[in-house]
Design a protein around this motif. Structure first.
Motif, PDB file in Angstrom:
ATOM      1  N   ASP A  10     -32.047  21.310 -22.693  1.00 14.25           N
ATOM      2  CA  ASP A  10     -30.632  20.646 -22.387  1.00 14.25           C
ATOM      3  C   ASP A  10     -29.474  21.488 -22.670  1.00 14.25           C
ATOM      4  O   ASP A  10     -30.063  22.501 -23.497  1.00 14.25           O
ATOM      5  CB  ASP A  10     -30.516  19.242 -23.402  1.00 14.25           C
ATOM      6  N   ILE A  11     -28.600  21.387 -22.312  1.00 16.94           N
ATOM      7  CA  ILE A  11     -27.360  22.342 -22.484  1.00 16.94           C
ATOM      8  C   ILE A  11     -26.179  21.489 -22.941  1.00 16.94           C
ATOM      9  O   ILE A  11     -25.690  20.523 -22.290  1.00 16.94           O
ATOM     10  CB  ILE A  11     -26.991  23.140 -21.259  1.00 16.94           C
ATOM     11  N   GLY A  12     -25.729  21.747 -24.219  1.00 15.77           N
ATOM     12  CA  GLY A  12     -24.756  21.316 -24.710  1.00 15.77           C
ATOM     13  C   GLY A  12     -24.822  19.834 -25.168  1.00 15.77           C
ATOM     14  O   GLY A  12     -23.684  19.055 -25.150  1.00 15.77           O
ATOM     15  N   GLY A  13     -26.344  19.431 -25.399  1.00 12.39           N
ATOM     16  CA  GLY A  13     -26.390  17.955 -25.650  1.00 12.39           C
ATOM     17  C   GLY A  13     -26.548  17.316 -24.295  1.00 12.39           C
ATOM     18  O   GLY A  13     -26.550  15.858 -24.612  1.00 12.39           O
ATOM     19  N   GLY A  14     -26.418  17.814 -23.172  1.00 11.05           N
ATOM     20  CA  GLY A  14     -26.233  16.818 -22.195  1.00 11.05           C
ATOM     21  C   GLY A  14     -27.669  16.407 -21.493  1.00 11.05           C
ATOM     22  O   GLY A  14     -28.915  16.459 -22.306  1.00 11.05           O
ATOM     23  N   ALA A  15     -27.709  15.929 -20.236  1.00  6.51           N
ATOM     24  CA  ALA A  15     -28.980  15.508 -20.018  1.00  6.51           C
ATOM     25  C   ALA A  15     -30.248  16.101 -19.849  1.00  6.51           C
ATOM     26  O   ALA A  15     -29.910  17.514 -19.375  1.00  6.51           O
ATOM     27  CB  ALA A  15     -28.783  14.828 -18.344  1.00  6.51           C
ATOM     28  N   PRO A  16     -31.382  15.938 -20.486  1.00  2.00           N
ATOM     29  CA  PRO A  16     -32.584  16.834 -20.637  1.00  2.00           C
ATOM     30  C   PRO A  16     -33.120  17.282 -19.295  1.00  2.00           C
ATOM     31  O   PRO A  16     -33.220  16.400 -18.288  1.00  2.00           O
ATOM     32  CB  PRO A  16     -33.209  15.968 -21.764  1.00  2.00           C
ATOM     33  N   LEU A  17     -33.731  18.289 -19.361  1.00  2.00           N
ATOM     34  CA  LEU A  17     -34.436  18.680 -18.059  1.00  2.00           C
ATOM     35  C   LEU A  17     -35.819  19.141 -18.620  1.00  2.00           C
ATOM     36  O   LEU A  17     -35.901  19.818 -19.451  1.00  2.00           O
ATOM     37  CB  LEU A  17     -33.818  19.831 -17.195  1.00  2.00           C
ATOM     38  N   GLY A  18     -37.000  18.531 -17.895  1.00  2.00           N
ATOM     39  CA  GLY A  18     -38.491  18.812 -18.618  1.00  2.00           C
ATOM     40  C   GLY A  18     -39.507  18.828 -17.452  1.00  2.00           C
ATOM     41  O   GLY A  18     -39.206  18.254 -16.483  1.00  2.00           O
ATOM     42  N   GLY A  19     -40.670  19.292 -17.566  1.00  2.29           N
ATOM     43  CA  GLY A  19     -41.639  19.491 -16.774  1.00  2.29           C
ATOM     44  C   GLY A  19     -41.548  20.264 -15.359  1.00  2.29           C
ATOM     45  O   GLY A  19     -42.063  19.802 -14.598  1.00  2.29           O
ATOM     46  N   VAL A  20     -40.693  21.350 -15.527  1.00  2.00           N
ATOM     47  CA  VAL A  20     -40.289  21.991 -14.405  1.00  2.00           C
ATOM     48  C   VAL A  20     -40.895  23.527 -14.598  1.00  2.00           C
ATOM     49  O   VAL A  20     -40.833  24.046 -15.760  1.00  2.00           O
ATOM     50  CB  VAL A  20     -38.920  22.099 -13.854  1.00  2.00           C
ATOM     51  N   GLN A  21     -41.396  23.991 -13.551  1.00  2.00           N
ATOM     52  CA  GLN A  21     -42.100  25.500 -13.733  1.00  2.00           C
ATOM     53  C   GLN A  21     -40.942  26.309 -13.754  1.00  2.00           C
ATOM     54  O   GLN A  21     -41.431  27.514 -14.515  1.00  2.00           O
ATOM     55  CB  GLN A  21     -42.731  25.627 -12.367  1.00  2.00           C
ATOM     56  N   ALA A  22     -39.543  26.137 -13.533  1.00  2.00           N
ATOM     57  CA  ALA A  22     -38.563  27.077 -13.750  1.00  2.00           C
ATOM     58  C   ALA A  22     -37.471  26.402 -14.062  1.00  2.00           C
ATOM     59  O   ALA A  22     -36.934  25.415 -13.334  1.00  2.00           O
ATOM     60  CB  ALA A  22     -38.769  28.240 -12.601  1.00  2.00           C
ATOM     61  N   THR A  23     -36.439  27.031 -14.712  1.00  2.00           N
ATOM     62  CA  THR A  23     -35.145  26.378 -14.963  1.00  2.00           C
ATOM     63  C   THR A  23     -34.114  27.375 -14.485  1.00  2.00           C
ATOM     64  O   THR A  23     -34.247  28.732 -14.828  1.00  2.00           O
ATOM     65  CB  THR A  23     -34.847  26.223 -16.293  1.00  2.00           C
ATOM     66  N   PHE A  24     -32.888  27.111 -13.901  1.00  2.00           N
ATOM     67  CA  PHE A  24     -31.921  27.984 -13.494  1.00  2.00           C
ATOM     68  C   PHE A  24     -30.839  27.590 -14.205  1.00  2.00           C
ATOM     69  O   PHE A  24     -30.129  26.446 -14.307  1.00  2.00           O
ATOM     70  CB  PHE A  24     -31.547  27.965 -12.181  1.00  2.00           C
ATOM     71  N   THR A  25     -30.143  28.506 -15.278  1.00  2.00           N
ATOM     72  CA  THR A  25     -28.882  27.856 -15.962  1.00  2.00           C
ATOM     73  C   THR A  25     -27.794  28.735 -15.633  1.00  2.00           C
ATOM     74  O   THR A  25     -27.670  30.162 -15.351  1.00  2.00           O
ATOM     75  CB  THR A  25     -29.230  28.525 -17.439  1.00  2.00           C
ATOM     76  N   GLY A  26     -26.641  27.991 -15.340  1.00  2.00           N
ATOM     77  CA  GLY A  26     -25.368  28.756 -14.680  1.00  2.00           C
ATOM     78  C   GLY A  26     -24.809  29.342 -15.908  1.00  2.00           C
ATOM     79  O   GLY A  26     -25.425  29.461 -16.961  1.00  2.00           O
ATOM     80  N   PRO A  27     -23.751  30.103 -15.727  1.00  2.00           N
ATOM     81  CA  PRO A  27     -22.701  30.653 -16.733  1.00  2.00           C
ATOM     82  C   PRO A  27     -22.609  29.697 -17.756  1.00  2.00           C
ATOM     83  O   PRO A  27     -22.402  28.345 -17.625  1.00  2.00           O
ATOM     84  CB  PRO A  27     -21.530  31.001 -16.001  1.00  2.00           C
ATOM     85  N   THR A  28     -22.643  29.995 -19.110  1.00  2.00           N
ATOM     86  CA  THR A  28     -22.725  29.332 -20.361  1.00  2.00           C
ATOM     87  C   THR A  28     -21.485  29.563 -21.198  1.00  2.00           C
ATOM     88  O   THR A  28     -21.230  30.782 -21.721  1.00  2.00           O
ATOM     89  CB  THR A  28     -24.088  29.492 -21.058  1.00  2.00           C
ATOM     90  N   SER A  29     -20.989  28.444 -21.847  1.00  2.00           N
ATOM     91  CA  SER A  29     -19.957  28.526 -22.802  1.00  2.00           C
ATOM     92  C   SER A  29     -20.517  27.626 -23.967  1.00  2.00           C
ATOM     93  O   SER A  29     -19.867  27.397 -24.916  1.00  2.00           O
ATOM     94  CB  SER A  29     -18.693  28.157 -22.352  1.00  2.00           C
ATOM     95  N   THR A  30     -21.816  27.361 -24.145  1.00  2.00           N
ATOM     96  CA  THR A  30     -22.383  26.422 -25.216  1.00  2.00           C
ATOM     97  C   THR A  30     -23.811  26.796 -25.075  1.00  2.00           C
ATOM     98  O   THR A  30     -24.142  27.554 -24.427  1.00  2.00           O
ATOM     99  CB  THR A  30     -22.227  24.908 -25.039  1.00  2.00           C
ATOM    100  N   THR A  31     -24.646  26.192 -26.185  1.00  2.00           N
ATOM    101  CA  THR A  31     -25.959  26.497 -26.455  1.00  2.00           C
ATOM    102  C   THR A  31     -27.027  25.722 -25.449  1.00  2.00           C
ATOM    103  O   THR A  31     -26.675  24.535 -25.058  1.00  2.00           O
ATOM    104  CB  THR A  31     -26.167  26.131 -27.978  1.00  2.00           C
TER     105      THR A  31
END
Length: 248
Positions: A10-31
């Motif tokens: 999850d990013i910044g405590g948002g909705a979790p993402l799981g069970g996927v082969q790859a993740t794409f994270t946009g520009p970040t200003s949090t953990t």
């Protein structure tokens, strides 16, 4: 991109993402937080110029978002790499070669903003910049153009980018030399320690003391490896025209 156990993220405590082969994270200003079992991971980081070249979308639309690239149209060009990266057995050299071949085969796109992206990125790395007016002057751009360009290619407005840079300089300094304590690592543009603590909560979601109490076995090693290979401990401090150490 993962081979083995897939993470729950999850990013910044948002909705979790799981069970996927790859993740794409946009520009970040949090953990970005994740938990994962036994796995192998390849990560590819884009600087702003890389985003402009390989992702056909404004960066601010995807800022602080964690996504499954198989479900987002703009990431369709990456799917062959994701699906074909790993074989039945681990092959680090072969996997690296496939990653390089994927990007080498991508058709170059004309970037009207290329020179301005590089100018903004280079200016952003100047530790003496304290205000948006300083930023605009260093990038040689009108303030409204700087605002548009930063949001589109960096993901955030200039004021937040400067604030993030100030924080990342402080965090990197501490992680590379914890003996400094926070008081010795805090960037000189902070008015006082209270301002730094507020920024710590904004970008990390915790206090400096909570962060220190947590173990960082991976991050500490990654920061030192980045510093040796790229000249900066974190991606936010990388030079816009970063080259392989052998090319320097």
């Amino acid at each position: 991109m993962f081979q083995g156990s897939y993470p729950d993220s999850d990013i910044g405590g948002g909705a979790p993402l799981g069970g996927v082969q790859a993740t794409f994270t946009g520009p970040t200003s949090t953990t970005v937080r994740f938990s994962v079992g036994t796995t192998r991971i390849w990560g590819i980081g884009f600087l702003p110029l890389g985003w402009a070249r390989f992702v056909d979308a404004p960066a601010h639309v995807y800022a602080d978002r964690l996504m499954d690239p198989r479900k987002e149209r703009i990431f369709a060009a990456f799917r062959p790499l994701i699906e074909g990266l790993f074989g039945e057995t681990a092959d680090e050299a072969g996997e690296l070669e496939r990653i390089g071949a994927h990007f080498a085969a991508r058709v170059p796109v004309e970037l009207p903003d290329e020179e301005r992206i590089v100018a903004c990125h280079a200016a952003l790395l100047d530790p003496d910049l304290a205000t948006v007016a300083d930023f605009a002057e260093a990038a040689r751009l009108p303030a409204h153009t700087l605002e548009r360009l930063c949001r589109r290619h960096f993901g955030f407005p200039p004021r937040l980018l400067l604030r993030r840079q100030r924080f990342m300089r402080s965090l990197a300094q501490y992680m590379l030399d914890p003996s400094l304590k926070w008081i010795g690592a805090i960037d000189g543009h902070y008015h006082d320690q209270a301002q730094f603590v507020r920024d710590f909560h904004r970008f990390m979601g915790m206090s400096p003391s909570q962060y220190v109490a947590a173990p960082h076995p991976v991050l500490s090693g990654v920061m030192r490896a980045r510093l040796e290979a790229a000249g900066a401990a974190v991606q936010a401090l990388h030079h816009p025209l970063l080259k392989h150490p052998a090319d320097r």
